[in-house]
Write a protein that holds these residues in place. Sequence first.
Motif, PDB file in Angstrom:
ATOM      1  N   ASP A  94       0.847  -1.186   0.000  1.00  0.00           N
ATOM      2  CA  ASP A  94       0.000   0.000   0.000  1.00  0.00           C
ATOM      3  C   ASP A  94       0.889   1.246   0.000  1.00  0.00           C
ATOM      4  O   ASP A  94       1.689   1.459   0.908  1.00  0.00           O
ATOM      5  CB  ASP A  94      -0.892  -0.014   1.244  1.00  0.00           C
ATOM      6  N   PHE A  95       0.720   2.092  -1.044  1.00  0.00           N
ATOM      7  CA  PHE A  95       1.531   3.299  -1.165  1.00  0.00           C
ATOM      8  C   PHE A  95       0.689   4.563  -1.062  1.00  0.00           C
ATOM      9  O   PHE A  95       1.059   5.611  -1.606  1.00  0.00           O
ATOM     10  CB  PHE A  95       2.297   3.293  -2.489  1.00  0.00           C
ATOM     11  N   ILE A  96      -0.445   4.493  -0.358  1.00  0.00           N
ATOM     12  CA  ILE A  96      -1.237   5.712  -0.160  1.00  0.00           C
ATOM     13  C   ILE A  96      -0.394   6.772   0.522  1.00  0.00           C
ATOM     14  O   ILE A  96      -0.421   7.947   0.154  1.00  0.00           O
ATOM     15  CB  ILE A  96      -2.505   5.401   0.668  1.00  0.00           C
ATOM     16  N   ARG A  97       0.360   6.356   1.513  1.00  0.00           N
ATOM     17  CA  ARG A  97       1.268   7.263   2.212  1.00  0.00           C
ATOM     18  C   ARG A  97       2.707   6.858   1.925  1.00  0.00           C
ATOM     19  O   ARG A  97       2.956   5.704   1.556  1.00  0.00           O
ATOM     20  CB  ARG A  97       0.977   7.247   3.710  1.00  0.00           C
ATOM     21  N   PRO A  98       3.664   7.759   2.066  1.00  0.00           N
ATOM     22  CA  PRO A  98       5.064   7.415   1.804  1.00  0.00           C
ATOM     23  C   PRO A  98       5.508   6.186   2.602  1.00  0.00           C
ATOM     24  O   PRO A  98       5.126   6.011   3.757  1.00  0.00           O
ATOM     25  CB  PRO A  98       5.821   8.676   2.254  1.00  0.00           C
ATOM     26  N   SER A 118      26.561  -4.154   8.313  1.00  0.00           N
ATOM     27  CA  SER A 118      25.379  -3.997   9.174  1.00  0.00           C
ATOM     28  C   SER A 118      24.875  -2.554   9.265  1.00  0.00           C
ATOM     29  O   SER A 118      23.915  -2.283   9.998  1.00  0.00           O
ATOM     30  CB  SER A 118      25.644  -4.522  10.587  1.00  0.00           C
ATOM     31  N   SER A 119      25.492  -1.631   8.563  1.00  0.00           N
ATOM     32  CA  SER A 119      24.952  -0.270   8.528  1.00  0.00           C
ATOM     33  C   SER A 119      23.683  -0.256   7.678  1.00  0.00           C
ATOM     34  O   SER A 119      23.473  -1.115   6.814  1.00  0.00           O
ATOM     35  CB  SER A 119      25.985   0.705   7.979  1.00  0.00           C
ATOM     36  N   VAL A 120      22.833   0.738   7.927  1.00  0.00           N
ATOM     37  CA  VAL A 120      21.517   0.790   7.280  1.00  0.00           C
ATOM     38  C   VAL A 120      21.288   2.170   6.663  1.00  0.00           C
ATOM     39  O   VAL A 120      21.613   3.192   7.276  1.00  0.00           O
ATOM     40  CB  VAL A 120      20.393   0.476   8.287  1.00  0.00           C
ATOM     41  N   GLN A 121      20.725   2.179   5.456  1.00  0.00           N
ATOM     42  CA  GLN A 121      20.328   3.420   4.800  1.00  0.00           C
ATOM     43  C   GLN A 121      18.816   3.381   4.561  1.00  0.00           C
ATOM     44  O   GLN A 121      18.285   2.406   4.041  1.00  0.00           O
ATOM     45  CB  GLN A 121      21.053   3.630   3.481  1.00  0.00           C
ATOM     46  N   GLU A 122      18.134   4.453   4.934  1.00  0.00           N
ATOM     47  CA  GLU A 122      16.685   4.519   4.756  1.00  0.00           C
ATOM     48  C   GLU A 122      16.332   5.402   3.564  1.00  0.00           C
ATOM     49  O   GLU A 122      16.928   6.458   3.358  1.00  0.00           O
ATOM     50  CB  GLU A 122      16.043   5.077   6.023  1.00  0.00           C
ATOM     51  N   TYR A 123      15.355   4.954   2.788  1.00  0.00           N
ATOM     52  CA  TYR A 123      14.811   5.723   1.666  1.00  0.00           C
ATOM     53  C   TYR A 123      13.319   5.922   1.895  1.00  0.00           C
ATOM     54  O   TYR A 123      12.636   5.036   2.415  1.00  0.00           O
ATOM     55  CB  TYR A 123      15.005   4.991   0.335  1.00  0.00           C
ATOM     56  N   ILE A 124      12.825   7.089   1.508  1.00  0.00           N
ATOM     57  CA  ILE A 124      11.389   7.355   1.566  1.00  0.00           C
ATOM     58  C   ILE A 124      10.842   7.320   0.145  1.00  0.00           C
ATOM     59  O   ILE A 124      11.296   8.067  -0.725  1.00  0.00           O
ATOM     60  CB  ILE A 124      11.103   8.712   2.214  1.00  0.00           C
ATOM     61  N   ILE A 125       9.870   6.453  -0.079  1.00  0.00           N
ATOM     62  CA  ILE A 125       9.272   6.282  -1.403  1.00  0.00           C
ATOM     63  C   ILE A 125       7.882   6.912  -1.391  1.00  0.00           C
ATOM     64  O   ILE A 125       7.022   6.525  -0.589  1.00  0.00           O
ATOM     65  CB  ILE A 125       9.156   4.790  -1.795  1.00  0.00           C
ATOM     66  N   LYS A 126       7.656   7.873  -2.272  1.00  0.00           N
ATOM     67  CA  LYS A 126       6.345   8.505  -2.400  1.00  0.00           C
ATOM     68  C   LYS A 126       5.813   8.254  -3.799  1.00  0.00           C
ATOM     69  O   LYS A 126       6.511   8.499  -4.790  1.00  0.00           O
ATOM     70  CB  LYS A 126       6.435  10.003  -2.140  1.00  0.00           C
TER      71      LYS A 126
END
Length: 410
Positions: free
Chosen positions: A87-91, A101-109
């Motif tokens: 569900d992509f109604i919201r980002p 083990s490092s982490v990168q976050e992306y916001i998909i809209k």
Amino acid sequence: MSYRIQLIVLFICSTICYSQFSNNQPLDTAKRIVSFSFKNYHATTKFNDSIKSIIVNVPFGTDVTALFPQVNYKGVSIEPELGADHDFIRPVRYKIKAKDSSVQEYIIKVIGNPVMLKDFSAAYKNQDKIVLGIIGNSKSCGFRQTGWELLVPGGENLDKNGLLTQVGQDNPEVHGWAQELQRWLKSKNSTSIIYNYSGSGWTTRNHLEFGTVQKLAAKLPKPDIVFVQLQVNDRLKDIVSVSPVKGGISWEEFKSNTEKIITDLLNEGILPILVKEDNVPFTTGKGWKWSEYDTGMNAPNTGTNDGTHRSFSEYVRAIDSIALDEKWLRLGVGPLQVLDCYTPSLNTGQDSRYHYVDQNGVFDEEDGLAPGDFRYSLMRGWYSRINDVWHQNDLGGELILETYKTFFRE
């Protein structure tokens, strides 16, 4: 030592050295999204690597509540996991984990129409050309409680159906807020354009039957944005002789027509902005009063005051619920933008500074006004010509104009 033994010793030493060398090497830190798309849909993506965001544009009409993401990434894992609808109604936040083990976050809209990405405030500040349309009624034709004599159906400013002509939009003698808005935009960039499809007495039904959206979409250059300012006339019944439509628009049809206009604009790649238009005025003394309007009574000389109809205020307030309807969220275009041009009101009705009318066309003691009264000095220029009970005065027009200006300034 035999040759065979020498080879074995050399192999063991090499293995130990390589192992020690490998253990001293830093682990791979790669953790990024390379591409993002959806199965069965042609989507375009816009990466913003500085803030780690991705905007994905899908065709208008796509249900964004159940999309199957296809992601190429660098890293050892991704969350949420791939392989299912999402569900992509919201980002949605995606996390890519690297070997270290490092982490990168992306916001998909996800958006359902590329026009949603246009920044008109930035365009104004950059002095870019702005091309917009207006779908409205007499208030966006240019009517105020002054200057009626310039806006007679069948003349050069309004055609026989009461639709504003381009001459009327460009006429320097007409000082409606829409004409002043065009002059203001042109002062920033002389090539800016307003296509004003507004008609005296026109309703949502008029504009759908006339094909207003299609006519706007056929213009060259095509407008990027259209303001839709239509509520009060839909509430009226048999309003005036020049009205192309008789017999008011029901609550249900009003909402359905408005949503149809919005959908048609989005299908044409045009951004709709819903406008809560300035409501009807009130009077004092023995005339009809605001309370009759706001409790669902019919307007004077427009039908039976049976109290069965929704009030004007309810039609105006419906714009908020239409803009927030879940269907627009499901299509990746919601919530829709709303511009509030509703002039200030008091508990007893419209604020007289912006929307005052006399009931008999003459200043007298019955109205409680004297030459030194603020309202007297503001309004005395038009009383000898016509008693306009439907439109804001000049000060109210300035207030509406400032609201539109704010849209471009923010």
